[in-house]
Design an enzyme around this catalytic site. Sequence first.
Site, mmCIF file in Angstrom:
data_model
loop_
_atom_site.group_PDB
_atom_site.id
_atom_site.type_symbol
_atom_site.label_atom_id
_atom_site.label_comp_id
_atom_site.label_asym_id
_atom_site.label_seq_id
_atom_site.Cartn_x
_atom_site.Cartn_y
_atom_site.Cartn_z
ATOM 1 C CB SER A 702 -1.091 -10.614 30.100
ATOM 2 O OG SER A 702 -0.518 -11.385 31.136
ATOM 3 C CE LYS A 745 1.274 -14.402 28.473
ATOM 4 N NZ LYS A 745 0.686 -13.062 28.348
#
Length: 819
Positions: A702, A745
């Site tokens: 990611s 996140k």
Amino acid sequence: MKRGKKESKTVTEVKPEGQGFPGSERKMPETVPVLPVRDVVVYPFMILPLFVGREKSIRAVEGALSRDRLIILVAQRSAEVEDPSPEEIHAVGTVVMVMRVLKMPDGRVKVLVQGLARARIMEFLRKEPHFEARIVEILDDAVPTMGVELEALIRTVKEQVSKSASLGKQISPDILVIINNLDHPGRLADLVASNLHLEVEQGVEILEITNPVERLQRISDFLLKELEVLEVQQRIQGQAKEEMDKTQREYYLREQLRAIQKELGETDERQQEIEEFSEKVEKAKMPPQVAAEAKTQLNRLARMHPDAAEASVVRTYLEWLIELPWSKHTRDKVKIQRAQKILDEDHYNLEKVKERIVEYLAVRKLKKKMKSPILCFVGPPGVGKTSLGRSIARALGRKFVRISLGGVRDEAEIRGHRRTYIGALPGKIIQGIKTAGTNNPVYMMDEVDKVGADFRGDPSAALLEVLDPEQNVSFTDNYLAVPFDLSNVMFITTANMADPILPALKDRMEIISISGYTEEEKLHIARRYLIQRQLQENGISERRLQLTDEAVLKIIRGYTREAGLRNLEREIATICRKVAKEVAGGRKELTKVTLQNLHRFLGAPRYLPEPEQERDEVGVARGLAWTQAGGDIMYVEATVMKGKGQLSLTGHLGEVMKESAQAALSYARARASELQIKEDLFSKVDIHIHVPAGATPKDGPSAGITMATALISALTKVPVKRSVSMTGELTLRGKILPVGGIKEKVLAARRSGISTVLLPRKNDKDVQELPKTIRRGMHFVFVEQMDQVLTAALTKPVREKGRLGVTTAKSAKPVVTVH
């Protein structure tokens, strides 16, 4: 010939008149029939009954009877040989007279023989129809004059024989009388040898010795060894007899006690124990198969001695069978509104989990008999996974059992040990059921992702049967060895990560993800639960301590960095302890903790904004990372220096993350002209990409667009916006692929004060599922191509108009969603 059972008094001696044949005007014949014998050596002057069964041996006896009734008995070297050859027969034997012959019904012949003299076979004259040989008599040496040494030897042998008889050696009293009256050393040696039951080789050795004193000395040696064996045997028998006498005495006393108790009308304790066990087995209402096993073990216990080691094992096993709740269960309190109220009281938010529990209760209310679901709560530490299980049990009105699987490496911890092992016990599953006292508790298994495997087996594999609604109806513990129905149990497991869980085990469970809390949620939970609990645990009241919302928010932002609430509660506990110290010292005023005086209690903030966060930087991009403790901000730094085109990667990066950096560099080189980068620049410079916090391992795909943004910023000298954070996987063609952990996140971005988040277009659905409190005030930019990332993240454009990739300048604009 087979040697049979000796008649009456083993071997007796015939009183001879002189050397050679007794009495005798007889002469030793030159040829006699030969009779091979097994396992016995015959000595002169002895009378012995023998059984003759072999055809050739019977013919030899008949041959002796037809002549002068004399025959020589010689021992076979091996008793297993049915038809021995001359080489398999000893050369030295004893010439005997056949005194009596009796034919048996089974065809054998019983003969009574008397030993006459030693003889040696010189040669075999014929082998059929029986052995016949030429022999020579062996005469003993002259007997020396009776001296002190010879007399001492004779006395020693006689004493040894008497002692052997006293130690249990089977010697006839008549033989003992004859031995005590004999003074001839040769005759004494032969008589003792015939009653010692020597091996064949030893008997032949004695037979071959012609010196009477030497023969007697050899017999003395054999007697000495025999005495040693008899003494050890006597000692062993004495010990065994002592133990047996003790047992018999205890048995006798116990029988007397039982008789006395019977006369007094008192019940036998052992019988009372068996009856109590029988009653408990009936009351336990076991399944038929289990009840049959319990009765079998009870019958075994009744037949055993109460002090036997096996009795305690059977007794413990029966106690486990009786104490298990085979038919005991709690009635579910299926009230939807009540359950919803309890879940709301105990936990703030967690709407998805609460909804799933309420759905289960609704189905349970409509259908009484249903398979309980296997729920698995996956989330970072401190978000309330374990306490949620307690709330579910309270909402259902069931007992709650919790076991921790963290660090369990032995399969027997789950399935139990077999009863053959010392200290064996059932596994954790059955132990928990017994603790609950019902067969339908809420059973929570914590840390299922931390189960280990080693040479003792894989506990995860042992859980497959437990956590499968199709199989756990007949779960069999190794200790119980009978099936127990686990289908009524509601199993709940918890884990910090779903990846380490065995795939087959994960397939049996319904995964429910629990994300970290927002600052607003933490503030609400602290007000509603944490502060009240810590005030009570530290013995102070609300009149002594008060925390403002600003102070709590400051603790959340400056003193903790976590997805859960454990560290927040520890900091609140620290404040409570310091106030408790002041109250115990005599302070009576209210202590109010505010933003201004918070440092007095907790010291300086642990987490401060870093300097690079305050301005736009070249080659510095902020990514969003997922960790077991929740989301976090991850800085990616890139710098360019003169060199030869080498790429350096530092920061404790994993293989996947290194590959993402290689992909970012390949993308930049392939799009060099569109990005206004000189194509020969890559061969003249070295590129170094570093991710701070180098001691922390990092991995995952990611960070792909974050590395590409930092790298292109360093190559083009265009700064990255400080208010932008991003996450997404990059391909060589510049496409952005979706990633996981969106809620964690986004929460990390909120904690760091970042309002703009770049996300892959396919993660739009994950953003829609976020609570409104998290989305409030956030800018979500959804991107599909790398040029969209650069447009949103860099402070100014770096591409040539309409030439970046296959998209046009119009289509390259990112989609911005403001919440």
